[in-house]
Design a protein around this motif. Structure first.
Motif, PDB file in Angstrom:
ATOM      1  N   THR A 116      48.174  38.662  41.109  1.00  0.00           N
ATOM      2  CA  THR A 116      47.339  37.579  41.615  1.00  0.00           C
ATOM      3  C   THR A 116      45.928  37.667  41.045  1.00  0.00           C
ATOM      4  N   ASP A 119      43.221  34.442  44.125  1.00  0.00           N
ATOM      5  CA  ASP A 119      44.108  34.025  45.223  1.00  0.00           C
ATOM      6  C   ASP A 119      45.291  33.162  44.784  1.00  0.00           C
ATOM      7  N   ARG A 120      45.721  33.308  43.536  1.00  0.00           N
ATOM      8  CA  ARG A 120      46.926  32.617  43.078  1.00  0.00           C
ATOM      9  C   ARG A 120      47.705  33.546  42.167  1.00  0.00           C
TER      10      ARG A 120
END
Length: 133
Positions: A116, A119-120
Motif C-alpha cells: 500500500t 492508503d491504496r
C-alpha cells in the motif's frame, strides 16, 4: 575548527546509509525478493532470482509474474496475484518455474502481500523460496 554538518547534509548521509543497508539486505537474501506493479508485472527482482532460475532479473522487469511460470500453474497464480492486488491476505502458494540454466522445473513457494501507498494498494511485494530439493 570543525563546523557541524548542516542538517540537510546529515539527513542525506543518513538516507544513503539506510539505502545501502536496505540494498545489502535485499540483494544478500537467499530467497527471491520481488515487487509487482498494479498490473501484476515485475517491478523489482533481487539477484537471487537469477541464481535460482538462471534468468537475469532485468529480462523480467515489466513482464507478468505468470509468464515465468509453468502453464499448469498460471491460472492459480493469476488468482493469487489478483487477490493480493485487491488487498486480500492469502496463504503461500507453490508454483513451478522452468529455469533457463538447468533441466526440469524448479518449485517455488511464493508469498505475496499487498503493497500500500497513500492508503491504496499500489502493487504487491513478496518472496519466493526454492523448494525444489
Amino acid at each position: 575548527m570543525d563546523r557541524p554538518l548542516p542538517l540537510r547534509d546529515a539527513a542525506e548521509g543518513t538516507l544513503r546509509d539506510t539505502d545501502r543497508r536496505y540494498r545489502d539486505l535485499v540483494e544478500g537474501a537467499r530467497n527471491i525478493v520481488l515487487r509487482l506493479s498494479e498490473q501484476g508485472e515485475f517491478s523489482f527482482l533481487n539477484r537471487t532470482f537469477e541464481s535460482i532460475t538462471g534468468w537475469a532479473p532485468h529480462e523480467w522487469l515489466g513482464r507478468p509474474l505468470v509468464d515465468v511460470l509453468h502453464a499448469d500453474d498460471r491460472d492459480r497464480a493469476r488468482e493469487a496475484v489478483r487477490r493480493a492486488l485487491a488487498g486480500e491476505p492469502l496463504p503461500p502458494f507453490d508454483v513451478r518455474v522452468t529455469p533457463a540454466a538447468r533441466p526440469g522445473p524448479c518449485v517455488l513457494e511464493v508469498t505475496l502481500v499487498p503493497h500500500t501507498q497513500d492508503d491504496r494498494v499500489a502493487g504487491a511485494i513478496g518472496t519466493a523460496v526454492d523448494m525444489t530439493e
